[in-house]
Motif scaffolding. Structure first.
Motif, PDB file in Angstrom:
ATOM      1  N   UNK A  17      -8.137  -1.236   9.132  1.00 42.07           N
ATOM      2  CA  UNK A  17      -7.194  -1.080  10.249  1.00 42.07           C
ATOM      3  C   UNK A  17      -5.926  -0.346   9.805  1.00 42.07           C
ATOM      4  N   UNK A  18      -5.446  -0.680   8.601  1.00 41.59           N
ATOM      5  CA  UNK A  18      -4.188  -0.093   8.118  1.00 41.59           C
ATOM      6  C   UNK A  18      -4.343   1.387   7.785  1.00 41.59           C
ATOM      7  N   UNK A  19      -5.537   1.777   7.348  1.00 41.03           N
ATOM      8  CA  UNK A  19      -5.770   3.168   6.925  1.00 41.03           C
ATOM      9  C   UNK A  19      -7.115   3.629   7.487  1.00 41.03           C
ATOM     10  N   UNK A  20      -7.213   3.857   8.818  1.00 41.43           N
ATOM     11  CA  UNK A  20      -8.520   4.133   9.439  1.00 41.43           C
ATOM     12  C   UNK A  20      -9.167   5.423   8.955  1.00 41.43           C
ATOM     13  N   UNK A  21      -8.357   6.350   8.411  1.00 43.03           N
ATOM     14  CA  UNK A  21      -8.937   7.609   7.928  1.00 43.03           C
ATOM     15  C   UNK A  21      -9.384   7.508   6.473  1.00 43.03           C
ATOM     16  N   UNK A  22      -9.058   6.407   5.826  1.00 45.26           N
ATOM     17  CA  UNK A  22      -9.361   6.277   4.391  1.00 45.26           C
ATOM     18  C   UNK A  22     -10.827   5.961   4.157  1.00 45.26           C
ATOM     19  N   UNK A  23     -11.278   6.309   2.956  1.00 42.49           N
ATOM     20  CA  UNK A  23     -12.609   5.894   2.507  1.00 42.49           C
ATOM     21  C   UNK A  23     -12.435   4.676   1.606  1.00 42.49           C
ATOM     22  N   UNK A  78       0.843  -1.209   0.000  1.00 36.49           N
ATOM     23  CA  UNK A  78       0.000   0.000   0.000  1.00 36.49           C
ATOM     24  C   UNK A  78       0.874   1.255   0.000  1.00 36.49           C
ATOM     25  N   UNK A  79       0.470   2.311  -0.703  1.00 37.81           N
ATOM     26  CA  UNK A  79       1.197   3.578  -0.593  1.00 37.81           C
ATOM     27  C   UNK A  79       0.967   4.193   0.795  1.00 37.81           C
ATOM     28  N   UNK A  80       1.800   5.167   1.151  1.00 35.09           N
ATOM     29  CA  UNK A  80       1.677   5.795   2.472  1.00 35.09           C
ATOM     30  C   UNK A  80       0.379   6.590   2.568  1.00 35.09           C
ATOM     31  N   UNK A  81      -0.293   6.491   3.692  1.00 39.39           N
ATOM     32  CA  UNK A  81      -1.477   7.297   4.035  1.00 39.39           C
ATOM     33  C   UNK A  81      -2.488   7.422   2.889  1.00 39.39           C
ATOM     34  N   UNK A  82      -2.976   6.316   2.368  1.00 41.29           N
ATOM     35  CA  UNK A  82      -3.983   6.421   1.285  1.00 41.29           C
ATOM     36  C   UNK A  82      -5.282   7.022   1.811  1.00 41.29           C
ATOM     37  N   UNK A  83      -5.878   7.910   1.004  1.00 37.73           N
ATOM     38  CA  UNK A  83      -7.150   8.529   1.419  1.00 37.73           C
ATOM     39  C   UNK A  83      -8.349   7.781   0.857  1.00 37.73           C
ATOM     40  N   UNK A  84      -8.175   7.254  -0.359  1.00 38.88           N
ATOM     41  CA  UNK A  84      -9.283   6.515  -0.983  1.00 38.88           C
ATOM     42  C   UNK A  84      -8.735   5.209  -1.552  1.00 38.88           C
ATOM     43  N   UNK A  85      -9.370   4.122  -1.165  1.00 41.70           N
ATOM     44  CA  UNK A  85      -8.910   2.792  -1.586  1.00 41.70           C
ATOM     45  C   UNK A  85     -10.063   2.057  -2.266  1.00 41.70           C
ATOM     46  N   UNK A  86      -9.772   1.485  -3.422  1.00 43.94           N
ATOM     47  CA  UNK A  86     -10.732   0.644  -4.142  1.00 43.94           C
ATOM     48  C   UNK A  86     -10.303  -0.805  -3.966  1.00 43.94           C
ATOM     49  N   UNK A  87     -11.212  -1.641  -3.461  1.00 45.85           N
ATOM     50  CA  UNK A  87     -10.897  -3.071  -3.368  1.00 45.85           C
ATOM     51  C   UNK A  87     -11.826  -3.856  -4.289  1.00 45.85           C
ATOM     52  N   UNK A  88     -11.226  -4.669  -5.145  1.00 43.96           N
ATOM     53  CA  UNK A  88     -12.004  -5.482  -6.087  1.00 43.96           C
ATOM     54  C   UNK A  88     -12.161  -6.893  -5.549  1.00 43.96           C
ATOM     55  N   UNK A  89     -13.407  -7.353  -5.445  1.00 47.14           N
ATOM     56  CA  UNK A  89     -13.642  -8.712  -4.959  1.00 47.14           C
ATOM     57  C   UNK A  89     -13.428  -8.794  -3.464  1.00 47.14           C
ATOM     58  N   UNK A  90     -14.209  -8.041  -2.715  1.00 47.39           N
ATOM     59  CA  UNK A  90     -13.989  -7.973  -1.256  1.00 47.39           C
ATOM     60  C   UNK A  90     -14.316  -9.300  -0.581  1.00 47.39           C
ATOM     61  N   UNK A  91     -15.139 -10.149  -1.219  1.00 50.67           N
ATOM     62  CA  UNK A  91     -15.522 -11.389  -0.564  1.00 50.67           C
ATOM     63  C   UNK A  91     -16.160 -11.091   0.784  1.00 50.67           C
ATOM     64  N   UNK A  92     -15.757 -11.842   1.800  1.00 51.55           N
ATOM     65  CA  UNK A  92     -16.331 -11.664   3.138  1.00 51.55           C
ATOM     66  C   UNK A  92     -15.658 -10.548   3.925  1.00 51.55           C
ATOM     67  N   UNK A  93     -14.719  -9.841   3.299  1.00 51.89           N
ATOM     68  CA  UNK A  93     -14.126  -8.674   3.958  1.00 51.89           C
ATOM     69  C   UNK A  93     -12.830  -8.934   4.698  1.00 51.89           C
ATOM     70  N   UNK A  94     -12.180 -10.081   4.417  1.00 49.96           N
ATOM     71  CA  UNK A  94     -10.927 -10.366   5.134  1.00 49.96           C
ATOM     72  C   UNK A  94      -9.865  -9.304   4.871  1.00 49.96           C
ATOM     73  N   UNK A  95      -9.728  -8.909   3.604  1.00 44.74           N
ATOM     74  CA  UNK A  95      -8.755  -7.854   3.270  1.00 44.74           C
ATOM     75  C   UNK A  95      -9.337  -6.477   3.617  1.00 44.74           C
ATOM     76  N   UNK A  96     -10.647  -6.310   3.397  1.00 40.43           N
ATOM     77  CA  UNK A  96     -11.292  -5.017   3.678  1.00 40.43           C
ATOM     78  C   UNK A  96     -11.067  -4.599   5.136  1.00 40.43           C
ATOM     79  N   UNK A  97     -11.221  -5.560   6.038  1.00 43.60           N
ATOM     80  CA  UNK A  97     -11.035  -5.281   7.465  1.00 43.60           C
ATOM     81  C   UNK A  97      -9.591  -4.869   7.744  1.00 43.60           C
ATOM     82  N   UNK A  98      -8.656  -5.553   7.097  1.00 47.55           N
ATOM     83  CA  UNK A  98      -7.235  -5.201   7.275  1.00 47.55           C
ATOM     84  C   UNK A  98      -6.958  -3.811   6.708  1.00 47.55           C
TER      85      UNK A  98
END
Ligand SMILES: C[S@@+](CC[C@H](N)C(=O)[O-])C[C@H]1O[C@@H](n2cnc3c(N)ncnc32)[C@H](O)[C@@H]1O
Length: 249
Positions: free
Chosen positions: A65-71, A42-62
């Motif tokens: 946590x990794x970027x709590x201020x991001x959308x 991940x780049x430093x301090x991302x503000x907006x993140x697009x996740x493709x294929x979130x599934x049950x959210x295993x990566x989404x949750x991470x």
């Protein structure tokens, strides 16, 4: 439990939503370690993140946590998966989840959002696309020049004998004690044959360059599975941009 004919990849995974988190760890070796290495890209301090294929959210949750201020914008064509991810994110951090967007869409038909994201993330999702080149073009267009593409997925190896060895190791993992039953092996094997598309890294990197990405790299690999990253623009362009997205193109 064989796959019904005509069931596409999102329908296959959507039908497995309730058992997914246990199942995927019995199908994909070193799944959690691979996600750890994916998050390193991940780049430093991302503000907006697009996740493709979130599934049950295993990566989404991470990501939350990794970027709590991001959308976060979470895309999946399986509504069952989006619902699970929405619930998990909300239970974890209601404010962050309230900012998140949930899009029921196919990777091949993403809405155009020019230079909207600092990171595009996909974990074991994009191998379901038979022709990734146009998807990579769309992803490059929605990424800021300072942004990064962060992928974890299955990749072929240009040497056919080595690729066959990687597949044999994967199949042996399925049959390790506690992993898949013979019925599940059959279900996964049929799904892989019908819906998975593995390109070797040289081909991947050529497609990423053609789409306008810079510096494609593989930062982790174990057999079929690898973490691949690419930048939205060259290091020189990123310095000129200074992080304000002005060189997006
Ligand atoms: C194997 S799961 C991966 C989920 C999650 N990223 C993870 O790492 O556990 C693949 C996900 O991609 C979704 N998917 C597959 N093909 C898709 C497509 N063409 N468009 C949108 N979603 C798709 C499926 O519904 C499923 O939720």
């Amino acid at each position: 439990m064989s796959e019904p004919r005509g069931m596409d990849a999102p329908a296959y995974w959507g039908a497995k939503a309730a058992e997914y988190d246990d199942f995927i760890r019995r199908v994909v070796p070193r799944y959690d370690e691979m996600i750890d290495r994916l998050l390193d890209t991940l780049p430093a301090a991302p503000q907006r993140i697009l996740e493709l294929g979130c599934g049950t959210g295993n990566v989404s949750l991470r990501l939350q946590h990794a970027a709590p201020a991001a959308t976060l914008t979470l895309v999946d064509a399986a509504p069952e998966m989006l619902a699970l991810t929405r619930a998990r994110l909300a239970a974890d951090d209601a404010a962050a989840a309230a900012r998140a967007r949930f899009l029921e869409a196919r990777f091949e038909a993403l809405p155009a959002e020019p230079a909207a994201y600092d990171a595009v993330v996909a974990c074991i999702s994009l191998h379901h696309v038979s022709d990734p080149a146009p998807v990579y073009h769309a992803l490059r267009a929605c990424l800021r020049p300072t942004g990064a593409l962060c992928l974890a997925d299955g990749y072929a190896t240009a040497n056919p004998a080595l690729h066959a060895h990687h597949l044999a190791r994967w199949h042996a993992f399925w049959r390790q004690p506690g992993n898949l039953s013979e019925e599940e092996v059959e279900s996964v094997r049929t799904h892989v044959e019908q819906h998975d598309h593995y390109f070797d890294l040289e081909t991947q990197f050529a497609m990423l360059h053609a789409a306008g990405f810079d510096a494609p790299d593989c930062v982790w690999r174990d057999g079929l599975f690898a973490v691949v990253t690419a930048q939205g623009s060259s290091a020189r362009e990123r310095r000129v941009d200074g992080g304000n997205g002005s060189t997006a193109g």
